[in-house]
Scaffold this motif. Structure first.
Motif, PDB file in Angstrom:
ATOM      1  N   ILE A  49      53.255  27.296  35.625  1.00  0.00           N
ATOM      2  CA  ILE A  49      52.236  26.348  35.154  1.00  0.00           C
ATOM      3  C   ILE A  49      50.941  27.093  34.824  1.00  0.00           C
ATOM      4  CG2 ILE A  49      50.740  24.420  35.872  1.00  0.00           C
ATOM      5  CD1 ILE A  49      53.190  23.432  37.568  1.00  0.00           C
ATOM      6  N   LEU A  50      50.625  28.116  35.637  1.00  0.00           N
ATOM      7  CA  LEU A  50      49.384  28.870  35.458  1.00  0.00           C
ATOM      8  C   LEU A  50      49.520  30.043  34.487  1.00  0.00           C
ATOM      9  CD1 LEU A  50      48.320  28.840  39.201  1.00  0.00           C
ATOM     10  CD2 LEU A  50      47.154  27.649  37.325  1.00  0.00           C
ATOM     11  N   GLY A  51      50.673  30.145  33.852  1.00  0.00           N
ATOM     12  CA  GLY A  51      50.864  31.200  32.861  1.00  0.00           C
ATOM     13  C   GLY A  51      50.969  32.591  33.456  1.00  0.00           C
ATOM     14  N   GLN A  76      39.050  24.067  33.572  1.00  0.00           N
ATOM     15  CA  GLN A  76      40.094  23.062  33.362  1.00  0.00           C
ATOM     16  C   GLN A  76      41.144  23.034  34.455  1.00  0.00           C
ATOM     17  OE1 GLN A  76      41.008  22.921  28.980  1.00  0.00           O
ATOM     18  NE2 GLN A  76      39.462  24.522  29.050  1.00  0.00           N
ATOM     19  N   VAL A  77      41.432  24.204  35.006  1.00  0.00           N
ATOM     20  CA  VAL A  77      42.456  24.278  36.047  1.00  0.00           C
ATOM     21  C   VAL A  77      41.988  25.209  37.153  1.00  0.00           C
ATOM     22  CG1 VAL A  77      44.868  24.775  36.554  1.00  0.00           C
ATOM     23  CG2 VAL A  77      44.227  24.069  34.249  1.00  0.00           C
ATOM     24  N   GLY A  78      42.043  24.733  38.399  1.00  0.00           N
ATOM     25  CA  GLY A  78      41.727  25.587  39.542  1.00  0.00           C
ATOM     26  C   GLY A  78      42.975  25.767  40.381  1.00  0.00           C
ATOM     27  N   LEU A  80      44.741  27.666  44.078  1.00  0.00           N
ATOM     28  CA  LEU A  80      44.845  28.518  45.255  1.00  0.00           C
ATOM     29  C   LEU A  80      46.301  28.949  45.308  1.00  0.00           C
ATOM     30  CD1 LEU A  80      43.883  29.538  48.175  1.00  0.00           C
ATOM     31  CD2 LEU A  80      45.029  27.472  48.976  1.00  0.00           C
ATOM     32  N   LEU A  81      46.549  30.230  45.064  1.00  0.00           N
ATOM     33  CA  LEU A  81      47.936  30.687  45.089  1.00  0.00           C
ATOM     34  C   LEU A  81      48.223  31.507  46.325  1.00  0.00           C
ATOM     35  CD1 LEU A  81      48.885  31.656  41.445  1.00  0.00           C
ATOM     36  CD2 LEU A  81      49.455  29.616  42.755  1.00  0.00           C
ATOM     37  N   ASP A  82      47.388  32.493  46.565  1.00  0.00           N
ATOM     38  CA  ASP A  82      47.657  33.396  47.665  1.00  0.00           C
ATOM     39  C   ASP A  82      46.323  33.710  48.333  1.00  0.00           C
ATOM     40  OD1 ASP A  82      48.243  35.401  49.369  1.00  0.00           O
ATOM     41  OD2 ASP A  82      49.055  36.777  47.868  1.00  0.00           O
ATOM     42  N   GLY A  89      37.590  44.677  50.913  1.00  0.00           N
ATOM     43  CA  GLY A  89      36.271  45.303  50.981  1.00  0.00           C
ATOM     44  C   GLY A  89      35.186  44.482  50.293  1.00  0.00           C
ATOM     45  N   ARG A  90      35.611  43.427  49.624  1.00  0.00           N
ATOM     46  CA  ARG A  90      34.672  42.638  48.850  1.00  0.00           C
ATOM     47  C   ARG A  90      34.030  41.539  49.690  1.00  0.00           C
ATOM     48  NH1 ARG A  90      36.823  41.290  42.851  1.00  0.00           N
ATOM     49  NH2 ARG A  90      34.929  41.857  41.767  1.00  0.00           N
ATOM     50  N   ARG A  91      32.728  41.353  49.511  1.00  0.00           N
ATOM     51  CA  ARG A  91      32.073  40.229  50.178  1.00  0.00           C
ATOM     52  C   ARG A  91      32.480  38.956  49.448  1.00  0.00           C
ATOM     53  NH1 ARG A  91      28.393  42.811  53.487  1.00  0.00           N
ATOM     54  NH2 ARG A  91      28.001  44.935  52.739  1.00  0.00           N
ATOM     55  N   TRP A  98      31.684  37.245  40.872  1.00  0.00           N
ATOM     56  CA  TRP A  98      32.463  37.923  39.834  1.00  0.00           C
ATOM     57  C   TRP A  98      33.335  36.921  39.075  1.00  0.00           C
ATOM     58  CZ3 TRP A  98      37.854  38.055  40.295  1.00  0.00           C
ATOM     59  CH2 TRP A  98      38.507  38.727  39.256  1.00  0.00           C
ATOM     60  N   MET A  99      33.954  36.006  39.808  1.00  0.00           N
ATOM     61  CA  MET A  99      34.768  34.977  39.142  1.00  0.00           C
ATOM     62  C   MET A  99      33.903  34.115  38.216  1.00  0.00           C
ATOM     63  SD  MET A  99      37.403  33.366  41.929  1.00  0.00           S
ATOM     64  CE  MET A  99      38.182  32.227  40.787  1.00  0.00           C
ATOM     65  N   ALA A 100      32.732  33.721  38.715  1.00  0.00           N
ATOM     66  CA  ALA A 100      31.832  32.873  37.928  1.00  0.00           C
ATOM     67  C   ALA A 100      31.390  33.623  36.671  1.00  0.00           C
ATOM     68  CB  ALA A 100      30.624  32.462  38.761  1.00  0.00           C
TER      69      ALA A 100
HETATM   70  P1  ADP Z   1      41.796  39.760  42.028  1.00  0.00           P
HETATM   71  O1  ADP Z   1      42.769  40.493  41.154  1.00  0.00           O
HETATM   72  O2  ADP Z   1      40.455  40.338  42.075  1.00  0.00           O
HETATM   73  O3  ADP Z   1      42.360  39.479  43.405  1.00  0.00           O
HETATM   74  P2  ADP Z   1      42.686  37.244  40.914  1.00  0.00           P
HETATM   75  O4  ADP Z   1      42.582  37.029  39.459  1.00  0.00           O
HETATM   76  O5  ADP Z   1      44.023  37.568  41.488  1.00  0.00           O
HETATM   77  O6  ADP Z   1      41.591  38.347  41.345  1.00  0.00           O
HETATM   78  O7  ADP Z   1      42.171  35.931  41.597  1.00  0.00           O
HETATM   79  C1  ADP Z   1      41.303  35.988  42.671  1.00  0.00           C
HETATM   80  C2  ADP Z   1      41.077  34.597  43.183  1.00  0.00           C
HETATM   81  O8  ADP Z   1      40.966  33.702  42.104  1.00  0.00           O
HETATM   82  C3  ADP Z   1      42.175  34.095  44.082  1.00  0.00           C
HETATM   83  O9  ADP Z   1      41.586  33.480  45.203  1.00  0.00           O
HETATM   84  C4  ADP Z   1      42.917  33.089  43.253  1.00  0.00           C
HETATM   85  O10 ADP Z   1      43.384  32.025  44.044  1.00  0.00           O
HETATM   86  C5  ADP Z   1      41.849  32.624  42.295  1.00  0.00           C
HETATM   87  N1  ADP Z   1      42.419  32.278  41.012  1.00  0.00           N
HETATM   88  C6  ADP Z   1      43.280  32.975  40.265  1.00  0.00           C
HETATM   89  N2  ADP Z   1      43.605  32.314  39.164  1.00  0.00           N
HETATM   90  C7  ADP Z   1      42.916  31.163  39.207  1.00  0.00           C
HETATM   91  C8  ADP Z   1      42.817  30.039  38.364  1.00  0.00           C
HETATM   92  N3  ADP Z   1      43.499  29.922  37.249  1.00  0.00           N
HETATM   93  N4  ADP Z   1      41.995  29.041  38.707  1.00  0.00           N
HETATM   94  C9  ADP Z   1      41.301  29.119  39.811  1.00  0.00           C
HETATM   95  N5  ADP Z   1      41.351  30.136  40.683  1.00  0.00           N
HETATM   96  C10 ADP Z   1      42.151  31.150  40.371  1.00  0.00           C
END
Ligand code: ADP
Ligand code: ADP
Length: 220
Positions: A49-51, A76-78, A80-82, A89-91, A98-100
């Motif tokens: 689903i998440l490609g 559009q899509v959030g 939690l996978l793992d 080491g990341r805060r 970084w995600m934002a």
């Molecule tokens: P890294 O390679 O730095 O670990 P990832 O891309 O694997 O980064 O994702 C890091 C975090 O972002 C994880 O907590 C994961 O659950 C979340 N994440 C990954 N893909 C998505 C997504 N499509 N939407 C929301 N959160 C995501």
């Protein structure tokens, strides 16, 4: 509309058919439980689903489009996978920043989601020292960052204490009450009792049941 649609999804790994001809819809305004034993194919389905994994057959649409065709995916899509996905080491806050940043989201969202998931000042610490519960909260913060109408949570309850479990259940209910489509997996049927509106039961890659909980309770 905020929905997830799986149509004829199939995935094979070598001689193992992980997912076999799976079709279902996850509706807006509902918590849909995705339940089945370990190895049933839940994670594989979510990854498709998440490609993150390509199906051997079939399609998965999020908000009517393939994940890869979404312009700004985190809005559009959030997901939690793992919970262990963050570099130790990341805060935590830097990870979310970084995600934002890489998704064009405002910094203010980072502090909002840190508050929302209850990480508080722990967000200044390195993720390597986090308990599983804190890593789950961090993963959920990442999923909520873009304020998306569609959310997927793979086994969010795993390893949480009773307080954490109550918190996640309340969060799932409130996300659905806001009109979002929420897909949440568990290997324990009872774990989603009182939380899920709809149940998809999967076994050996096949859908065994696709039912509203109200219907299920009326039959039982
Ligand atoms: P890294 O390679 O730095 O670990 P990832 O891309 O694997 O980064 O994702 C890091 C975090 O972002 C994880 O907590 C994961 O659950 C979340 N994440 C990954 N893909 C998505 C997504 N499509 N939407 C929301 N959160 C995501
Ligand atoms: P669940 O999430 O329900 O526990 P998974 O989707 O993780 O199930 O796994 C479904 C099946 O696919 C299992 O038999 C698993 O061993 C297999 N599988 C999953 N990912 C891989 C992979 N990357 N390589 C080989 N087999 C895999």
């Amino acid at each position: 509309e905020a929905t997830i649609e799986a149509r004829g999804l199939r995935k094979r790994y070598g001689s193992t058919t992980a997912v076999h001809d799976l079709s279902f819809t996850v509706r807006a305004g509902q918590v849909t439980g995705f339940v089945g034993p370990n190895g049933a194919g839940k994670s594989t389905t979510m990854r498709m689903i998440l490609g993150l994994d390509s199906p051997d057959a079939g399609t998965a649409l999020v908000g009517g489009r393939p994940y890869r065709a979404l312009g700004t995916p985190l809005r559009q899509v959030g997901a939690l996978l793992d919970a262990a996905a963050v570099h130790p080491g990341r805060r935590a806050r830097d990870h979310l920043l970084w995600m934002a940043h890489s998704n064009g989201l405002p910094v203010r969202r980072v502090d909002e989601v840190i508050e929302q998931v209850g990480l508080g000042s722990a967000a200044r610490r390195r993720a390597g020292g986090f308990s599983l519960g804190m890593r789950q909260r961090l993963g959920i913060a990442g999923a909520l960052l873009g304020d998306p109408p569609i959310l997927l949570f793979d086994e969010p309850v795993n390893g949480l204490d009773p307080e954490g479990i109550r918190w996640i259940r309340g969060l799932l209910r409130s996300l659905a009450a806001q009109g979002r489509a929420v897909l949440v997996s568990s290997h324990l049927m009872g774990e989603l009792e009182g939380t899920a509106d709809h149940l998809l039961v999967i076994g050996r890659g096949r859908l065994i049941a696709d039912t509203s909980v109200a219907e299920l309770l009326a039959v039982a």
